[in-house]
Design an enzyme around this catalytic site. Structure first.
Site, mmCIF file in Angstrom:
data_model
loop_
_atom_site.group_PDB
_atom_site.id
_atom_site.type_symbol
_atom_site.label_atom_id
_atom_site.label_comp_id
_atom_site.label_asym_id
_atom_site.label_seq_id
_atom_site.Cartn_x
_atom_site.Cartn_y
_atom_site.Cartn_z
ATOM 1 N N GLY A 283 -9.980 -44.754 -4.925
ATOM 2 C CA GLY A 283 -10.683 -43.486 -4.733
ATOM 3 C C GLY A 283 -10.209 -42.743 -3.505
ATOM 4 O O GLY A 283 -10.119 -41.503 -3.503
ATOM 5 N N ASP A 284 -9.890 -43.480 -2.444
ATOM 6 C CA ASP A 284 -9.357 -42.861 -1.231
ATOM 7 C C ASP A 284 -7.980 -42.266 -1.502
ATOM 8 O O ASP A 284 -7.656 -41.176 -1.025
ATOM 9 C CB ASP A 284 -9.272 -43.895 -0.110
ATOM 10 N N ARG A 285 -7.167 -43.006 -2.268
ATOM 11 C CA ARG A 285 -5.841 -42.500 -2.627
ATOM 12 C C ARG A 285 -5.954 -41.204 -3.428
ATOM 13 O O ARG A 285 -5.212 -40.245 -3.208
ATOM 14 C CB ARG A 285 -5.102 -43.567 -3.427
ATOM 15 N N ALA A 288 -7.194 -38.266 -1.143
ATOM 16 C CA ALA A 288 -6.150 -37.847 -0.218
ATOM 17 C C ALA A 288 -5.103 -36.991 -0.921
ATOM 18 O O ALA A 288 -4.667 -35.955 -0.407
ATOM 19 C CB ALA A 288 -5.491 -39.073 0.421
#
Length: 486
Positions: A283-285, A288
């Protein structure tokens, strides 16, 4: 570099603010080959410990590795662990090609939260959380607010620890959201996104938890995409933001937007199937990448497609484990990050890493058969390719016929090849020490005992093998035939 290759084009000159809660993630990695005599639990013999920034720090890490300059707006404790956190961020910014990471922080009023995962033979055994209970309200400083005025996009990584709940910071985010994209990655225990958010990116379970009380509890809501769309539409209305993107793991993501067409028909973005088993950080990837694409002026649909693809590659490469790189080593070339990530992910699954190498100046049937035979010896195949300068030294000034980028692309297109890495030296010994394959493969025209790589491979218990040689097929012979035709 997806998980270690940059996603899309590098956005040189752009700055992205990451706002939110920072954690310290620690992986204890080792072997688990016996049970404890006093309880039926595995004994993990820890071989190494890896620390990295988590939460908003992971988003900052991913963006910096993409070459983006990052301003991390957060709250930090004053305990000993915060030094480890800062050191992890500094190490990322020091990587070749990485963007800078500037930390603008107020006092957290609580110790640094630490999440420690114990992994044995590539399998997660237990996670230990320290100091992860919700703290008191962190202090938001004027410098933190001012930092939002000097960036091209914002990612809010809300982990429910209070940074994104501060009224002054929320007002500032609403203000800047009128001129730059704000991507909000929510937490079920966090604060609702600001209305100026360009897109909010909950995963499926977060979306349903956040929509509690907004939709009927019908069975269909939980079982099909129509139900996910119902939840996304309800959240879009409740939050008043521009779009909601519900991530669905291997199925991709579903986008609900205020755009008139998309509001009538939800947009499903499919993901490339992946064998990856650790979705941590996906989810962070995604968030970003979406922010980086929006900052570059890409439309929302294209930015979302890029984010879903980046998340799929990240999981396929081993997730957060793919971010671990040996210290004090020079960067490799080609898709070197992919090669390291593929090797790491294969070992984490208990698989066998196979590597082979050569110039591959003109790809022919002999190469294809050798590569297929090599791949059959393990669970991944990494091909080490001589650079153009290396080929010239070995074969003369008129070689190579094809440039290294073309040779790499052709090799990567083969189904049996999992990753390609280019090396500058005359032999691949240095790159082998980085990848540490279990098996090194050469064609049968070589004698394993005579190869300089054999001793290198043996140093960590690997072995060198040869596979059948196919006479009459060589790049030199093919080049001669082409010259006669010409």
């Amino acid at each position: 570099m997806d998980g270690m290759r940059p996603t899309g084009d590098r956005r040189h000159g752009r700055r992205i603010a990451v706002v939110g809660d920072v954690l310290l993630d620690v992986d204890l990695l080792g072997r688990a080959d016996r049970l404890s005599p006093d309880a039926p639990v595995p004994v993990v013999s820890v071989e190494r410990s890896v620390g990295r920034a988590g939460g908003a720090g992971l988003v900052a890490t991913l963006l910096a590795r993409d070459g983006v300059d990052v301003v991390l707006v957060t709250a930090l404790g004053d305990d000993d662990r915060v030094g480890e956190l800062r050191a992890a961020l500094d190490a990322v910014a020091a990587l070749p090609g990485a963007g800078s990471i500037s930390v603008v922080a107020g006092p957290a009023g609580a110790p640094t939260p630490v999440k420690t995962r114990v992994r044995g033979d590539g399998h997660a055994i237990v996670r230990i959380d320290e100091g992860c209970e919700p703290p008191g309200a962190p202090t938001i400083t004027a410098d933190m607010l001012d930092a939002l005025d000097e960036v091209d996009a914002v990612v809010v990584a809300d982990y429910g620890r209070g940074v994104a709940a501060d009224p002054r910071l929320r007002d500032a985010l609403d203000r800047v959201g009128g001129r730059i994209p704000v991507v909000w990655d929510p937490h079920r225990n966090g604060s609702p996104p600001v209305r100026a958010a360009a897109v909010v990116t909950p995963n499926r379970s977060e979306a349903f938890a956040l929509a509690d009380g907004l939709v009927d509890d019908g069975a269909s809501v939980f079982d099909d995409l129509a139900g996910v769309d119902t939840v996304a539409a309800a959240l879009l209305e409740s939050w008043g933001c521009e779009a909601v993107l519900v991530t669905l793991g291997a199925k991709g993501a579903l986008l609900r937007s205020r755009d008139r067409v998309a509001a009538q028909v939800p947009h499903l973005v499919s993901a490339t199937p992946s064998d990856g088993t650790d979705p941590c950080g996906a989810g962070d990837r995604l968030a970003a990448t979406v922010a980086s694409e929006l900052a570059a002026g890409e439309p929302l649909g294209d930015a979302v497609a890029a984010g879903v693809a980046a998340a799929a590659r990240f999981v396929a490469s081993g997730g957060v484990a793919s971010l671990d790189r040996p210290a004090n080593t020079s960067p490799l070339r080609g898709d070197s990050a992919d090669a390291l990530a593929v090797a790491h992910a294969t070992r984490e699954r208990g698989g066998v890493v196979v590597a082979t190498g050569g110039c591959f100046d003109l790809l022919h049937a002999g190469h294809a058969r050798t590569l297929a035979a090599a791949r059959a010896l393990g669970d991944c195949l990494i091909v080490c390719v001589n650079s153009d300068d290396s080929v010239r030294r070995l074969k003369g000034p008129e070689r190579p016929i094809m440039a290294e980028d073309d040779r790499s692309d052709l090799l990567q297109a083969l189904e049996c090849v999992d990753a390609v890495v280019v090396f500058e030296e005359d032999t691949p010994e240095a790159v082998l020490r980085r990848i540490r394959p279990d098996v090194w493969v050469k064609g049968g025209d070589y004698v394993a005992a005579d190869l300089p790589e054999t001793g290198v491979i043996a140093a960590w218990g690997g072995r060198t093998v040869t596979v059948p040689y196919h006479p009459g097929r060589s790049s030199t012979r093919l080049a001669g035939a082409l010259a006669r035709v010409g």
